[in-house]
Design an enzyme around this catalytic site. Structure first.
Site, short mmCIF file in Angstrom:
data_model
loop_
_atom_site.label_atom_id
_atom_site.label_comp_id
_atom_site.label_asym_id
_atom_site.label_seq_id
_atom_site.Cartn_x
_atom_site.Cartn_y
_atom_site.Cartn_z
N ARG A 57 15.24 1.11 -52.40
CA ARG A 57 16.63 1.42 -52.04
C ARG A 57 17.38 2.31 -53.03
O ARG A 57 18.21 3.11 -52.64
CB ARG A 57 17.42 0.12 -51.86
N HIS A 255 -4.72 -19.18 -53.12
CA HIS A 255 -5.73 -19.09 -54.18
C HIS A 255 -6.59 -20.36 -54.29
O HIS A 255 -7.81 -20.29 -54.36
CB HIS A 255 -5.07 -18.86 -55.56
C1 BG6 Z 1 0.45 -15.53 -57.95
C2 BG6 Z 1 1.48 -16.63 -57.99
O1 BG6 Z 1 -0.03 -15.32 -56.66
O2 BG6 Z 1 -0.64 -15.89 -58.80
C3 BG6 Z 1 1.93 -16.92 -59.41
O3 BG6 Z 1 2.60 -16.22 -57.21
C4 BG6 Z 1 0.72 -17.22 -60.29
O4 BG6 Z 1 2.83 -18.03 -59.44
C5 BG6 Z 1 -0.26 -16.07 -60.16
O5 BG6 Z 1 1.17 -17.34 -61.63
C6 BG6 Z 1 -1.53 -16.34 -60.96
O6 BG6 Z 1 -2.37 -15.22 -60.87
P1 BG6 Z 1 -3.31 -14.83 -62.08
O7 BG6 Z 1 -4.13 -13.71 -61.56
O8 BG6 Z 1 -2.41 -14.42 -63.20
O9 BG6 Z 1 -4.08 -16.06 -62.42
#
Ligand code: BG6
Length: 488
Positions: A57, A255
């Site tokens: 934006r 995840h």
């Molecule tokens: C993200 C979450 O998808 O994954 C976060 O929104 C989390 O809360 C993060 O901290 C962790 O990812 P990575 O790759 O840093 O382990």
């Protein structure tokens, strides 16, 4: 560690490419996407003719925006290399726009048309949604209305969308219906960046390439499994997003469940995207769902860290969980009765992401008269802090007396190579350019995981909310400890 010729990357240089990034000034674009694109660029893994159209934006000229990209590379990377960086930034254009405004989509379309004219041929188009998920629905509607997603020639259009995809089963279905009105499944790349991590892919590499382990990867040999995603930091400046989402939606639905799927899935019939996604989807669909309150209370723990509600943009009386543990069961022949402890939280003692597979004890154990029992083999596939695989086993101690000692076979990427390992976002961008959907969640996977998660969140308010001190060891919160004493 040797790398084989199979690790050579496929060329992306098929046609010019334009990547339109909605949310071009946001954290995701600046901290993750552009550094990842930069690495692809310096490794010659982007088409020679590529452009990034950043949409947001605020008002910026192309030059100002290129400076912003330059600065974020400086912040995020150790040594971006001046010349490469300059040439990389010259591929960026800025389009001031609002995702709610039809005119912005028309403007993007016009810019793409101009670019085609410039190249004198069709160009491939990628759209990356790096905006808050609350805008997804609007973006899909607007793209549909302006036909921005129509593939009408000798080029492809692909859409990359971040998690969380929906906030429960119903909203995910609605979103998916809108998405499928514009795109075919082959064009949709639903991102779960965990799938793109090398160490996460080890879950299947390790299982399906080592008969030694796969032969006993089942209920006969395995006592319990832990999927842990512990973080030693809080929600940082994401108060308003996190408070509306909570740990279970933020990382549980995606995840953590994808790590579970890779741990429990059957061997894919072939090594291709369809077979691997079929196997993951089937594993997720085999999860026992907890629908009534009693079941949920017996199998789910939720907690919030002390001080969470003092954070900016978090509601004073917020009951959002920052920690959860679920004792899950995969209901199929392979896994009947084996508990899977799925656990994640913020502000815990360690920053550890791992899958720990605990095997049953051998009974009777040839342990020596004085030895207590408890000689389990444990296989730990770790993603953080180390990217490693560890196998705990037992061996005879030296000496006159027969006794067992705990030993470890340990593999860690950091011991094997000093080369930088590609980040998950590099893999995501690269795979989406070459059109490989293996590491992206298919619609049925997303729906299966929401089917498991939704009844739990629907009952959240009736599930006791525990509190924990920041830096707490989650063992005190969970039922794992009690279970491990009884199970075998
Ligand atoms: C993200 C979450 O998808 O994954 C976060 O929104 C989390 O809360 C993060 O901290 C962790 O990812 P990575 O790759 O840093 O382990």
């Amino acid at each position: 560690m040797k790398t084989s010729k199979h690790t050579e990357a496929r060329s992306t240089n098929e046609k010019p490419l334009v990547i339109t990034v909605f949310g071009g000034t946001g954290d995701l674009a600046q901290k993750k996407l552009y550094p990842a694109l930069f690495h692809l660029f310096e490794n010659d893994l982007l088409p020679d003719d590529f452009q990034v159209f950043a949409v947001a934006r605020s008002a910026y000229t192309d030059q100002e925006y290129q400076q912003m990209v330059h600065d974020s590379l400086q912040n995020e990377l150790d040594d971006p290399g001046k010349q490469v960086q300059k040439s990389f930034c010259s591929h960026f254009r800025y389009i001031q726009g609002n995702v709610k405004n039809t005119q912005s989509y028309v403007a993007i379309d016009e810019e793409i048309a101009k670019l085609e004219e410039h190249y004198g041929r069709h160009i491939n188009r990628m759209f990356y949604l790096a905006v808050s998920p609350r805008f997804y629905s609007t973006i899909f509607e607007k793209m549909n209305e302006t036909k921005l997603g129509d593939e009408e020639g000798d080029y492809w259009i692909r859409l990359l969308v971040e998690k969380p995809f929906g906030s429960d089963l119903q909203s995910a279905r609605e979103l998916d219906t809108k998405l499928q009105d514009i795109f075919e499944e082959r064009q949709i790349f639903r991102i779960d960046h965990y799938l793109a991590k090398t160490a996460v892919q080890n879950l299947i590499a390790f299982r399906f390439s080592n008969f030694l382990f796969e032969g006993s990867w089942n209920k006969e040999s395995i006592k319990q499994v832990h999927v842990r995603m512990h973080e030693d930091f809080g929600i940082e400046d994401r108060g308003s997003f996190y408070d509306s989402v909570g740990a279970l939606r933020d990382v549980g639905q995606n995840h953590v469940l994808q790590m579970l799927a890779l741990t429990t899935m059957e061997g894919p019939k072939r090594f291709n995207a369809q077979a691997i996604r079929d196997a993951r989807a089937e594993a997720l669909a085999s999860l026992r769902t907890y629908t009534d309150h009693e079941d949920i209370s017996n199998h789910v723990v939720r907690a919030q860290y002390d001080g969470y509600t003092d954070i900016d943009s978090v509601a004073d009386a917020s009951t959002t969980e920052t920690f959860f543990q679920i004792r899950a069961f995969v209901e199929n022949d392979r896994w009947e009765g084996v508990p899977f402890y799925l656990e994640s939280g913020k502000e815990l003692t360690t920053n550890t992401v791992e899958v720990e597979v605990i095997f049953k004890e051998v009974l009777p154990c040839v342990c020596g008269a004085e030895e207590p029992h408890g000689h389990e083999n444990v296989v730990t596939l770790q993603m953080k802090p180390d990217q490693s695989i560890d196998v705990r086993f037992w061996a005879r101690e030296p000496g006159m007396q027969y006794a067992l000692a705990e030993e470890h076979m340990h593999f860690s990427y950091s011991d094997e190579t000093s080369e930088r390992m590609p980040d998950a976002y590099e893999k995501i961008l690269y795979d989406s350019i070459i059109g490989d959907q293996t590491l992206f969640a298919r619609s049925d996977e997303v729906m299966a995981s929401w089917e498991f998660i939704t009844p739990i969140i629907t009952n959240w308010e009736e599930t006791e909310l525990h509190t924990y001190e920041t830096g707490a060891d989650p063992a005190g919160l969970s039922f794992t400890t009690a279970d491990s004493k009884t199970a075998n």
